[in-house]
Design a protein around this motif. Structure first.
Motif, mmCIF file in Angstrom:
data_model
loop_
_atom_site.group_PDB
_atom_site.id
_atom_site.type_symbol
_atom_site.label_atom_id
_atom_site.label_comp_id
_atom_site.label_asym_id
_atom_site.label_seq_id
_atom_site.Cartn_x
_atom_site.Cartn_y
_atom_site.Cartn_z
ATOM 1 N N LEU A 15 0.839 -1.197 0.000
ATOM 2 C CA LEU A 15 0.000 0.000 0.000
ATOM 3 C C LEU A 15 0.876 1.250 0.000
ATOM 4 O O LEU A 15 0.618 2.208 -0.748
ATOM 5 C CB LEU A 15 -0.923 -0.005 1.223
ATOM 6 N N LEU A 16 1.931 1.237 0.812
ATOM 7 C CA LEU A 16 2.871 2.352 0.851
ATOM 8 C C LEU A 16 3.580 2.497 -0.488
ATOM 9 O O LEU A 16 3.779 3.620 -0.983
ATOM 10 C CB LEU A 16 3.894 2.133 1.971
ATOM 11 N N PHE A 17 3.944 1.371 -1.095
ATOM 12 C CA PHE A 17 4.624 1.423 -2.392
ATOM 13 C C PHE A 17 3.717 2.011 -3.470
ATOM 14 O O PHE A 17 4.129 2.893 -4.229
ATOM 15 C CB PHE A 17 5.066 0.017 -2.807
ATOM 16 N N ILE A 18 2.474 1.526 -3.560
ATOM 17 C CA ILE A 18 1.548 1.996 -4.607
ATOM 18 C C ILE A 18 1.260 3.480 -4.445
ATOM 19 O O ILE A 18 1.262 4.252 -5.423
ATOM 20 C CB ILE A 18 0.245 1.174 -4.568
ATOM 21 N N LEU A 19 1.015 3.923 -3.220
ATOM 22 C CA LEU A 19 0.724 5.326 -2.953
ATOM 23 C C LEU A 19 1.888 6.218 -3.386
ATOM 24 O O LEU A 19 1.703 7.229 -4.072
ATOM 25 C CB LEU A 19 0.428 5.520 -1.461
ATOM 26 N N ASN A 20 3.083 5.812 -3.025
ATOM 27 C CA ASN A 20 4.259 6.608 -3.381
ATOM 28 C C ASN A 20 4.584 6.514 -4.867
ATOM 29 O O ASN A 20 5.105 7.474 -5.452
ATOM 30 C CB ASN A 20 5.468 6.167 -2.552
ATOM 31 N N PHE A 21 4.280 5.373 -5.479
ATOM 32 C CA PHE A 21 4.546 5.223 -6.912
ATOM 33 C C PHE A 21 3.679 6.187 -7.724
ATOM 34 O O PHE A 21 4.151 6.783 -8.703
ATOM 35 C CB PHE A 21 4.282 3.782 -7.353
ATOM 36 N N LEU A 22 2.412 6.366 -7.310
ATOM 37 C CA LEU A 22 1.527 7.308 -8.000
ATOM 38 C C LEU A 22 2.047 8.737 -7.866
ATOM 39 O O LEU A 22 2.019 9.517 -8.826
ATOM 40 C CB LEU A 22 0.104 7.199 -7.435
ATOM 41 N N VAL A 23 2.527 9.074 -6.668
ATOM 42 C CA VAL A 23 3.102 10.406 -6.463
ATOM 43 C C VAL A 23 4.390 10.555 -7.268
ATOM 44 O O VAL A 23 4.676 11.621 -7.826
ATOM 45 C CB VAL A 23 3.375 10.652 -4.963
ATOM 46 N N TRP A 24 5.174 9.479 -7.354
ATOM 47 C CA TRP A 24 6.408 9.494 -8.136
ATOM 48 C C TRP A 24 6.118 9.783 -9.608
ATOM 49 O O TRP A 24 6.837 10.551 -10.254
ATOM 50 C CB TRP A 24 7.123 8.157 -7.983
ATOM 51 N N SER A 230 -5.576 16.236 0.093
ATOM 52 C CA SER A 230 -4.132 16.201 -0.134
ATOM 53 C C SER A 230 -3.373 16.055 1.179
ATOM 54 O O SER A 230 -2.462 15.223 1.294
ATOM 55 C CB SER A 230 -3.693 17.488 -0.850
ATOM 56 N N LEU A 231 -3.758 16.850 2.175
ATOM 57 C CA LEU A 231 -3.085 16.762 3.472
ATOM 58 C C LEU A 231 -3.343 15.413 4.146
ATOM 59 O O LEU A 231 -2.461 14.836 4.775
ATOM 60 C CB LEU A 231 -3.565 17.904 4.382
ATOM 61 N N PHE A 232 -4.578 14.919 3.987
ATOM 62 C CA PHE A 232 -4.915 13.625 4.587
ATOM 63 C C PHE A 232 -4.044 12.519 4.005
ATOM 64 O O PHE A 232 -3.533 11.662 4.745
ATOM 65 C CB PHE A 232 -6.390 13.302 4.355
ATOM 66 N N LEU A 233 -3.864 12.522 2.673
ATOM 67 C CA LEU A 233 -3.028 11.499 2.031
ATOM 68 C C LEU A 233 -1.575 11.591 2.500
ATOM 69 O O LEU A 233 -0.915 10.566 2.712
ATOM 70 C CB LEU A 233 -3.105 11.642 0.512
ATOM 71 N N GLN A 234 -1.092 12.818 2.664
ATOM 72 C CA GLN A 234 0.290 12.982 3.127
ATOM 73 C C GLN A 234 0.453 12.503 4.573
ATOM 74 O O GLN A 234 1.434 11.830 4.906
ATOM 75 C CB GLN A 234 0.693 14.458 3.026
ATOM 76 N N ILE A 235 -0.514 12.850 5.419
ATOM 77 C CA ILE A 235 -0.458 12.416 6.819
ATOM 78 C C ILE A 235 -0.618 10.899 6.904
ATOM 79 O O ILE A 235 0.063 10.224 7.685
ATOM 80 C CB ILE A 235 -1.537 13.142 7.650
ATOM 81 N N PHE A 236 -1.520 10.361 6.060
ATOM 82 C CA PHE A 236 -1.711 8.910 6.019
ATOM 83 C C PHE A 236 -0.429 8.209 5.592
ATOM 84 O O PHE A 236 -0.018 7.197 6.185
ATOM 85 C CB PHE A 236 -2.856 8.573 5.062
ATOM 86 N N ALA A 237 0.244 8.752 4.567
ATOM 87 C CA ALA A 237 1.508 8.173 4.098
ATOM 88 C C ALA A 237 2.576 8.273 5.184
ATOM 89 O O ALA A 237 3.397 7.357 5.342
ATOM 90 C CB ALA A 237 1.971 8.891 2.833
ATOM 91 N N PHE A 238 2.561 9.371 5.934
ATOM 92 C CA PHE A 238 3.535 9.539 7.025
ATOM 93 C C PHE A 238 3.363 8.443 8.077
ATOM 94 O O PHE A 238 4.335 7.787 8.472
ATOM 95 C CB PHE A 238 3.358 10.921 7.663
ATOM 96 N N PHE A 239 2.119 8.224 8.529
ATOM 97 C CA PHE A 239 1.881 7.208 9.556
ATOM 98 C C PHE A 239 2.085 5.794 9.004
ATOM 99 O O PHE A 239 2.538 4.901 9.723
ATOM 100 C CB PHE A 239 0.469 7.363 10.135
ATOM 101 N N LEU A 240 1.758 5.615 7.710
ATOM 102 C CA LEU A 240 1.987 4.313 7.092
ATOM 103 C C LEU A 240 3.482 4.009 7.034
ATOM 104 O O LEU A 240 3.910 2.871 7.310
ATOM 105 C CB LEU A 240 1.392 4.315 5.676
ATOM 106 N N SER A 241 4.273 5.018 6.694
ATOM 107 C CA SER A 241 5.724 4.850 6.661
ATOM 108 C C SER A 241 6.271 4.591 8.063
ATOM 109 O O SER A 241 7.151 3.744 8.260
ATOM 110 C CB SER A 241 6.372 6.105 6.064
ATOM 111 N N HIS A 242 5.728 5.329 9.048
ATOM 112 C CA HIS A 242 6.146 5.122 10.440
ATOM 113 C C HIS A 242 5.810 3.700 10.903
ATOM 114 O O HIS A 242 6.606 3.048 11.591
ATOM 115 C CB HIS A 242 5.445 6.152 11.327
#
Length: 267
Positions: A15-24, A230-242
């Protein structure tokens, strides 16, 4: 590790990979567009009211998205703690900067509007110099139903529409200022030789900056939802990465314990 926990870890990992891949992909696109504009168009230095060409900001934004999301993609796939830490830290800094930037924009609204006004005035001056810029201005005027930066009188600044110009477009405005463009593409000719009361049913007389501000006010709920998402996705990605960092640490600890057990089996 238990099977259910292992599945949870794999689920969070991809999930973290897919989310970041779309942003990439988004960052890569921004970089490509910015570099293309910089190389083929020479940027938009003549339009900029800032110290730097706007295309430079596009490239910088793309680079930030490219590298931050790259940390997340590779870190998630390789379960690399160093990259995951870098991803977490980068997201934290970006979220804080966005909050600070939003507050500054609210506090400096007049300065932002004034900068946008000067930017569009320069676009009016260079209207005929670049076909892509001309299309962009026409699109904005038609879409927001406006004419010029502050008003239709701004077209006096353009050498082709200036009343002293020897051309046919003198004292006129582009067709994109016309209320009914389908009626006649020459409807903007000579309109500035008439009074506002004579032309208000033919062309848009108010400026595009005011129209854009009104559009933002009318769509404030939608814009707010987009910013929140946008902020929710970034915060979600932050906690997912953590969370992924914690998972990697748990896996590493489990592996060490397993190796110790194999080396020194219980008697």
């Amino acid at each position: 590790m238990e099977g259910s926990k292992t599945r949870d870890v794999i689920c969070r990992q991809y999930l973290l990979f897919i989310l970041n891949f779309l942003v990439w992909l988004t960052g890569s696109t921004l970089m490509a567009v910015g570099i293309w504009a910089k190389v083929t168009k020479g940027g938009f230095d003549d339009l900029s009211t800032l110290d730097t060409d706007p295309t430079t900001y596009i490239i910088i934004s793309g680079c930030i998205l490219f590298f931050v999301s790259g940390f997340g993609c590779v870190g998630a796939l390789r379960q690399n703690l160093c990259l995951l830490y870098a991803h977490c830290a980068s997201l934290a800094v970006l979220i804080i900067l966005q909050f600070v930037g939003g507050i500054l924009v609210l506090l400096l609204q007049e300065t932002v509007v004034d900068s946008a006004l000067r930017f569009f005035e320069k676009a009016v001056v260079r209207y005929r110099d670049d076909p892509d810029l001309q299309d962009a201005v026409d699109y904005i005027q038609a879409e927001f139903r406006c004419c010029g930066a502050a008003s239709y009188a701004d077209w006096q600044m353009n050498v082709y529409f200036n009343c002293s110009s020897p051309g046919r477009e003198a004292c006129g405005v582009p067709f994109s200022c016309c209320i009914d463009m389908a009626m006649n593409y020459q409807c903007g000719l000579d309109v500035r030789t008439k009074t506002k009361y004579e032309i208000f049913s033919t062309i848009y007389i108010h400026g595009c900056i005011d129209s854009f501000v009104l559009w933002m006010m009318d769509n404030i709920l939608l814009l707010g939802l987009l910013v929140f998402a946008s902020l929710f996705l970034q915060i979600f990605a932050f906690f997912l990465s953590h969370w992924m960092i914690r998972d990697v640490k748990t896996i590493q600890q489990f592996s060490k314990e397993a190796e110790t057990t194999q080396q020194f089996p219980a008697r």
